[in-house]
Every structure is written in C-alpha cells, then in structure tokens.
Design a protein around this motif. Structure first.
Motif, PDB file in Angstrom:
ATOM      1  N   MET A 183       0.834  -1.209   0.000  1.00 24.92           N
ATOM      2  CA  MET A 183       0.000   0.000   0.000  1.00 24.92           C
ATOM      3  C   MET A 183       0.868   1.258   0.000  1.00 24.92           C
ATOM      4  O   MET A 183       0.569   2.237  -0.679  1.00 24.92           O
ATOM      5  CB  MET A 183      -0.877   0.037   1.255  1.00 24.92           C
TER       6      MET A 183
ATOM      7  N   LEU B  15       2.226   1.854  -3.406  1.00 21.48           N
ATOM      8  CA  LEU B  15       1.199   2.377  -4.311  1.00 21.48           C
ATOM      9  C   LEU B  15       0.975   3.850  -4.043  1.00 21.48           C
ATOM     10  O   LEU B  15       0.896   4.671  -4.953  1.00 21.48           O
ATOM     11  CB  LEU B  15      -0.120   1.640  -4.103  1.00 21.48           C
TER      12      LEU B  15
ATOM     13  N   ARG C  67       3.809   6.033  -5.293  1.00 22.87           N
ATOM     14  CA  ARG C  67       3.898   6.210  -6.731  1.00 22.87           C
ATOM     15  C   ARG C  67       2.724   7.017  -7.267  1.00 22.87           C
ATOM     16  O   ARG C  67       2.889   7.912  -8.078  1.00 22.87           O
ATOM     17  CB  ARG C  67       3.937   4.818  -7.376  1.00 22.87           C
ATOM     18  N   LEU C  68       1.522   6.687  -6.790  1.00 22.30           N
ATOM     19  CA  LEU C  68       0.337   7.282  -7.397  1.00 22.30           C
ATOM     20  C   LEU C  68      -0.065   8.595  -6.740  1.00 22.30           C
ATOM     21  O   LEU C  68      -0.728   9.407  -7.355  1.00 22.30           O
ATOM     22  CB  LEU C  68      -0.837   6.311  -7.305  1.00 22.30           C
TER      23      LEU C  68
ATOM     24  N   ASN D 206      -4.287  11.303  -4.366  1.00 21.65           N
ATOM     25  CA  ASN D 206      -5.502  11.585  -5.114  1.00 21.65           C
ATOM     26  C   ASN D 206      -5.940  10.444  -6.001  1.00 21.65           C
ATOM     27  O   ASN D 206      -7.071  10.391  -6.430  1.00 21.65           O
ATOM     28  CB  ASN D 206      -5.302  12.820  -6.000  1.00 21.65           C
ATOM     29  N   TYR D 207      -5.027   9.548  -6.312  1.00 25.09           N
ATOM     30  CA  TYR D 207      -5.362   8.519  -7.282  1.00 25.09           C
ATOM     31  C   TYR D 207      -5.754   7.196  -6.658  1.00 25.09           C
ATOM     32  O   TYR D 207      -6.231   6.310  -7.320  1.00 25.09           O
ATOM     33  CB  TYR D 207      -4.192   8.304  -8.246  1.00 25.09           C
ATOM     34  N   LEU D 208      -5.507   7.078  -5.357  1.00 20.27           N
ATOM     35  CA  LEU D 208      -5.792   5.806  -4.708  1.00 20.27           C
ATOM     36  C   LEU D 208      -6.982   6.002  -3.780  1.00 20.27           C
ATOM     37  O   LEU D 208      -6.958   6.842  -2.904  1.00 20.27           O
ATOM     38  CB  LEU D 208      -4.558   5.367  -3.918  1.00 20.27           C
ATOM     39  N   LYS D 209      -8.047   5.230  -3.996  1.00 18.30           N
ATOM     40  CA  LYS D 209      -9.268   5.456  -3.234  1.00 18.30           C
ATOM     41  C   LYS D 209      -9.779   4.184  -2.607  1.00 18.30           C
ATOM     42  O   LYS D 209      -9.616   3.101  -3.160  1.00 18.30           O
ATOM     43  CB  LYS D 209     -10.366   5.986  -4.172  1.00 18.30           C
ATOM     44  N   ASN D 210     -10.408   4.352  -1.460  1.00 19.35           N
ATOM     45  CA  ASN D 210     -11.243   3.311  -0.887  1.00 19.35           C
ATOM     46  C   ASN D 210     -12.658   3.588  -1.346  1.00 19.35           C
ATOM     47  O   ASN D 210     -12.963   4.714  -1.738  1.00 19.35           O
ATOM     48  CB  ASN D 210     -11.227   3.415   0.630  1.00 19.35           C
ATOM     49  N   ILE D 211     -13.527   2.625  -1.253  1.00 22.19           N
ATOM     50  CA  ILE D 211     -14.932   2.956  -1.472  1.00 22.19           C
ATOM     51  C   ILE D 211     -15.725   2.467  -0.276  1.00 22.19           C
ATOM     52  O   ILE D 211     -15.364   1.489   0.363  1.00 22.19           O
ATOM     53  CB  ILE D 211     -15.498   2.357  -2.780  1.00 22.19           C
TER      54      ILE D 211
ATOM     55  N   PHE E  59      -7.499   7.129   0.225  1.00 25.12           N
ATOM     56  CA  PHE E  59      -6.997   5.963   0.933  1.00 25.12           C
ATOM     57  C   PHE E  59      -6.036   6.404   2.020  1.00 25.12           C
ATOM     58  O   PHE E  59      -5.051   7.073   1.756  1.00 25.12           O
ATOM     59  CB  PHE E  59      -6.291   5.043  -0.042  1.00 25.12           C
TER      60      PHE E  59
END
Lengths: 517, 233
Positions: free
Chosen positions: A386, A389, A392-393, A396-401, A418
């Motif tokens: 995690m 990720l 690198r991202l 703003n680009y990694l999200k939970n829902i 996230f």
C-alpha cells in the motif's frame, strides 16, 4: 583494624577525584577488604556504591548523598537549583507538563540532571558552577533562556529560584520566593526556619492544626519533638522535612530529552539526476537505522529535503502505515517517491529529519511448517504494498470505497482518500446494513447523461426499452439538492443494461445514471 | 485375524482409493495436458458460480492465476456480474481486490448488495496515467495480499501483456483485463467474450458468453447464461 579503615578511606578519596575510574577503585577496595577481612568496612563501601550510581547513571540519581557521612560531604556535596514557576498554575495538567518539558530542555543547557516537580524544575549545578564561572553567570544564562521560553508560551517571564544542598530545601526556598542561595548544609536549618508553613503545601486540615498549635514558621517545628509530630501529622510530613534538611534520601526521576534525528549531506557537486542521489540516501538511511536500532525505536514519518541553489527546498514526506526501521523498505519507498519527483533545479544538499518516533514492536515468527507466511508478515507485506502504491500514485489517485446511509443515489457511495486505516469499519457496516433493497448499478456516472426522446422512444446510443420500474426516490426537500425522481431499469439495443430516471419536476427530463455492468 | 479375512475387500478398496487419488492428482494440476479437449475436465479451476460456464472452461472454472481478457462490445454488458461470485470468494479469503482505472465510479451499494465487503477494495482512479496503472497492476500481482486485479485497458501491446502474464503467473494472482475490441493474436492465455444473447433477444438477464481461448480447450465454445438472475430476482 586501623589500617583497613584507612584503606577504605583512601580508595574513597580516589573515587571522588576521578569518577571515570570508579569501578576500578571499587574493585581495589573490595580486593583489600578480602585481603584483610579483619574489620567490616561497610561505611566506605556503601558510600562508594552510592557515588558510583551518581557518576555513572544519568537517569535515576540518588541525590543528597550525604547521609550523615562526613567524607562524602567534604568531597562534593551536590547543589540543587530549584526553579519555581507559579504562573503555570492556571494551566491544566497536560499543558503544565508540556510547558515544564519545554523549560526543562532549556535548563539542560546548564545541567545534565533536571527533574520535574510540581510547578517547578530542579537541577543539579554543583559541577556546572566552575564551568560557567560562578553562580551568577550561570543564573544569568539560565534566566535569559527561560524568560524567552516563557514569553513564547504567553506567560509572565518572572520565576523564583533558590539553591541549596537538598532538593526539597531548594524547592521550599523557591516557593517562598526568597531567591536565596544556601551553600552549606549546616546553614540550611536556619535558612528554612524563617519560612512560613505555607510553603509546605499542606492540606487545609493540617494547616489549621499547625496554626492552632501556634506554629507560624518552620523553625517552630524544629523545636517540637519528632515523635510527637509523627504522631500528629504522619510520617509523610516528617519525611518531607527530613528530606529538606538532608536527613533523608531524595531519589529524583530525571528529564530525558526526546530523541531527535537529523542528518544532512552536502554534495561535492550539483546533481540533476535523482537516481545518483540514491547511494547517498542509502548512507543516510543506514545512519538512521543504526540510530533507531541503538535506541530501540522505529519511525513512521520521515521528511527528506532536497536543497537547491536560490530555490526553496523540495520536501519529500514519507509517512508509513506501520512503523518500521527496515532500511530496505525505506529505500524502496524513497526510490518510488524519487521516480515521480520533478525537481526545479539541481540538488546541492540533502537532509533527513524524523518527525515521529515510535516504540519498536517486533513480532515473533511463527513456526512455518507449511511454508505459508503467517498473518503478521502478510499484514506487513500488505502495508509495504500500500505504501508503495501511495508513494507512486499519490493520495488523489488511490481510493477506498464505502457506503453511506443515504437515499439519494449519488450520495450513497463515497470514495474517501486511501489512508490505510479501516477504523470506520463499524460505522461502515452500519451503513451497509441500510443499503437499498432495489437493485443498484455497479457503475454510477458522476454526471447523469441526458437521453433523447424521439417518436415516443428513448435513445442513448441505441433505442432503450424499459425492463422494470419505476422506483420512486423523493427525498432531501429540506436541502438544496432535493431529489424527485422515478428510476427505471432499462436495456439498450446493443445490450447494455442501464439505470435511468425521469425527473418528476422541472423539465421532466430523462437521464442515464448508471450501468448494470 | 479379522483383518486377514477381509483382505480382498480392503485390497479392492485400496485400489479404488488409489485410482481416485491418481484422478485427483491428474485433475488438480493445471499444468498437465492429457491430450484431450480439456473443456469441462479437471478440477483445478475456481468455480465461476455459473454451471453452464463451468462446463465449458478447462478445470471447471476460472484459472487460479494468469491473465484473462474479458471482451465486450461496450461497457455495461454484464461483465462484472460474471465475476461477482469470484470477487466474493476472494474477499472472503481475506485478500484484496485492486480496481485499476475503471471507466466510471464504482458504486459501493451495488457491491454490498452482491455480498462484497468494500473494506478490502482499492481503486486506482481512471485519470492515473497508463504507465502508473500498469505499474500498480504489476505490483499487485507481486504481492500475495491481492487476490484479484481488475483493469480496464483497451490497447495493450503484446510485450506488455506478456510481462503482466508473467507477473500474474509468478505471483499466483488472477488478473482480468476488460477491453472493448477483440484482438485475435493477443497473447493472454484466457479470453472471454460477452455478447447479447442471440437466442433470447431483448431478454434482460441473458447473455452469450464465449470462451474464445483457454488453456486446453480445442475450439471456442459459447453458452447462454442468466447473468442477473441473483440480482433482479
């Protein structure tokens, strides 16, 4: 017999002159004791052990070493400098301890032994007096530091101070606000005698009793028999007075500054290529991990600063989901961060600061008979994945829902950034129990798309036929974004399954809101 | 003594035991090709939850690892319905699902309705660059905590697909790539196509699923399945 005593005495004097050889001297003293074994040199031995604690450990000091032992007194009686801050009394407990910690860090400039007391700090200054050239210059130095610190805390800059050979004695003198200096312990009794009983911080009941006994000052207490006082006021009270007079031991718990780590490296030439920084980063991380291992700590928040000429530095903040002190993990993360980093100019210097230290928690490895990794290592692998990720991202680009208990379809799902913590699990589960019973599409359009109505049929890309519905959603009339819609499940001519609705007010448009993928 | 008298019976039982054990070994190994059409043979697959589909896939189910392409003429054909049972079992086994650049926002209530806990779902947003998306896919394949990676990428060159396939294979993870265009010479070992059912036109729930390519299958096979049966009941 006479000779052994002399031997014991001799070794003690050596010890006091050269503290670094303390252990050696103790050994020789012991050897002699074994050699003669005529008399019991307990006096000399106990003092030696005591001063050994004093010189070697900075953490817990058995203070006021003079327990009626003239030899220890002669050599180096400690001098305790008490600083009393009555202005801190109007803060709450947490703020008080925070303020005292800040002040203690200043007081550390003059003494390595600083201990906390109620609204006060006490430091040992006998050894620093020579270094600073007298008590006055030492006090001036301390006063400047503490005043600035107090002003920074929005507090009045004045404080009371006193020095005497005992901790409690200095505290009492400082509380009385007399700013006194008592060098000799023999003078302590008369110096304390003039103080009123108010400085003892007694309970109301005890104060009343003292008053009724006609006692106004401490010297009135000196005149009373100890046994009687002990009976009336308890041994705690007597103990306090004994400590102040140097008749009882006073152990203190010393202030330990919080660990800090900061390392920087000036490059011999400018570097544009971040990959070539990695060997230097490797070295700095190595230092950090050494530091952490030595202190048995780990960290969860690092800041790398890359300095440029004539530009503000670029900061790379690395926060970890789980505290770590593994250099390979740090390096991997930094490599990932550097991969995406754009620097405005060449790097001339690099530094690392640690913002957050945590206790190191190790987990025991399970007995791996089946070759499968255990839960703890899986968890740490997951965390590393995690973090990579995220590095690198970006956030703003990694999200939970997750679900939200809301009737309006567009508000019933959130994608929070996230953060790696699933602490809202219970609330989420609550929301999940309250989701709609009617079918919902997996894809939801951010902005509903308007459908075309032609010859009584609906078109998106192809003609649309309605399968089931309507499901009426009318809610949130109390807010700005009220919803009055009839939802239908529909199928497009090319096979897509759609979730469409018709507005029940306004233009009564048909809109596409989602796909049953 | 009893054990001696019953020797013939126990021998029989033993041989039958042994043969079933051999069968188990043969069926359970995805790397073994027995020279016949493997469609519906073996047991090494991960059940799809649709019995008709299981019967035309080698190993009676989705492959345990590797890359799989799901081809639909456009999004919204029921391609995710096809994978919901798989997602559910992945989540139940405590692993995570990574969604890489889905074309629309993922709607949590729908997943919850399907029995999927959203706590272990991670979404890489659509506007992440293609390079970053592929990088996260590869990382997810490499970690053992990700049980399934779903990605939406229309155009991927063969070299990239081969690299992803290798990563998925070594990482023991199944990767699913959703795309809209069929590419005959794609190197992915499994390719599934979803089309509108030709038999039951305009039937909402039905769809025709074709296994274009799967390891061990001799020819493309297709079947009609009821995709939304469990949802719109």
């Amino acid at each position: 017999m006479e000779e052994t005593k002399n031997n014991g005495q001799l070794s003690l004097i050596v010890l006091n002159e050269d503290s670094s050889e303390a252990t050696n001297t103790i050994k020789t003293a012991k050897a002699r004791e074994v050699g003669s074994s005529l008399d019991n040199p307990s006096l000399g031995r106990s003092t030696a052990a005591l001063s050994c604690v004093d010189t070697r450990s900075n953490q817990v000091t058995a203070s006021s070493k003079a327990n009626g032992n003239p030899s220890a007194n002669k050599s180096r009686p400690s001098l305790w400098y008490a600083l009393y801050f009555p202005q801190l009394n109007n803060l709450d407990d947490l703020q008080q301890s925070g303020a005292l910690t800040k002040l203690a860090s200043k007081a550390q400039n003059v003494s390595s032994t600083v201990s906390f007391h109620k609204l006060a700090l006490v430091c040992e200054i006998r050894s620093s007096i020579n270094y600073f050239g007298g008590i006055n210059s030492l006090h001036d130095k301390l006063k400047d530091d503490l005043s600035t610190a107090l002003i920074a805390m929005d507090q009045p800059e004045h404080f009371f101070y006193a020095a005497s050979p005992t901790v409690s004695g200095s505290l009492l003198l400082a509380r009385a606000g007399q700013n006194t200096l008592v060098y000799q312990k023999s003078n302590l009794r008369s110096a304390l005698g003039t103080l009123s009983t108010g400085v003892l911080n007694l309970s109301k009941e005890q104060n009343r009793r003292l008053y009724n006994m006609g006692i106004r000052n401490l010297k009135d207490i000196w005149r009373l028999p100890t046994d009687g006082i002990r009976k009336r006021f308890g041994s705690e009270f007597v103990n306090q007075l004994n400590k102040a007079l140097g008749k009882a031991q006073e152990p203190t718990l010393n202030y330990l500054p919080s660990p800090t780590f900061s390392s920087s490296y000036d490059l011999p030439y400018e570097l544009e290529n971040l990959d070539r920084l990695l060997p230097i980063v490797d070295e700095i991380i190595g230092q950090l991990c050494d530091f952490l291992t030595r202190r048995d700590l780990s960290t969860s928040h690092l800041v790398f600063s890359l300095f440029h000429e004539k530009r503000s530095p670029t900061c790379v903040e690395i926060s970890l989901r789980q505290t770590s002190r593994s250099s390979t993990h740090f390096l991997l993360l930094i490599e990932t961060y550097f991969h995406n980093l754009v620097i405005p100019a060449a790097v001339i210097s690099i530094s690392l600061d640690v913002k957050q230290f945590d206790a190191f928690i190790s987990h025991t490895d399970a007995l791996q008979l089946d070759g499968k990794p255990d839960a703890a290592s899986r968890e740490s692998n997951l965390n590393q994945f995690m973090e990579q990720l995220k590095a690198r991202l970006g956030d703003n680009y990694l999200k939970n829902i997750s679900c939200v208990a809301q009737h309006r379809p567009e508000y019933a799902s959130t994608s929070p950034e996230f953060n790696g913590q699933s602490n809202t699990r219970s609330s989420r589960n609550n929301a999940q129990n309250k989701t709609a019973i009617r079918p919902r599409p997996i894809w939801l359009l951010e902005e509903p798309e308007q459908l075309v109505e032609k010859n009584g049929r609906l078109y998106h890309r192809k003609a649309i036929s309605i399968i089931s519905g309507p499901e009426r959603i009318e809610t949130a009339w109390w807010e700005d974004h009220d919803v009055r819609r009839d939802y239908y499940i529909a199928q497009e001519g090319n096979g897509s399954r759609l979730w469409i609705y018709r507005e029940r007010s306004g233009e009564r448009r048909w809109l596409l809101h989602g796909y049953f993928s | 003594m009893n054990s001696y008298t019953s020797t013939p019976n126990s021998l029989q039982a033993k041989t039958s035991d042994a043969s079933s054990h051999i069968d188990q070994l043969l069926n359970g190994n995805p790397n073994l090709w027995r020279g016949c059409d493997m469609a519906g043979q073996g047991s090494h697959g991960h059940s799809t939850g649709f019995s008709q589909l299981d019967s035309i896939l080698p190993g009676k189910g989705w492959p345990q690892k590797g890359l799989m392409e799901v081809i639909t003429p456009q999004w919204g054909m029921g391609e995710l319905q096809l994978l919901l049972p798989l997602m559910r079992s992945v989540i139940e086994s405590g692993q995570w699902i990574l969604w890489v650049s889905p074309p629309h926002s993922v709607y949590a209530p729908a997943l919850v309705q399907a029995g999927i806990d959203t706590d272990q779902i991670l979404v890489v947003k659509m506007d992440a660059s293609c390079k970053d998306a592929l990088w996260s896919m590869e990382k997810a394949f490499q970690t053992e905590n990700c049980g399934l990676v779903l990605a939406w990428q229309n155009w991927l060159p063969g070299t990239v697909l081969r690299r992803l396939q290798l990563a998925a294979d070594t990482g023991n993870t199944l990767g699913v790539i959703f795309k809209q265009n069929e590419c005959k010479h794609s190197p992915s070992p499994t390719r599934i196509q979803i089309k509108e059912s030709s038999l039951q036109k305009d039937h909402f729930s039905a769809a025709e699923v074709t296994v274009l390519k799967a390891r061990g299958n001799f020819r493309p096979l297709s079947t009609d399945i009821d995709l939304y049966s469990h949802q719109l009941a």
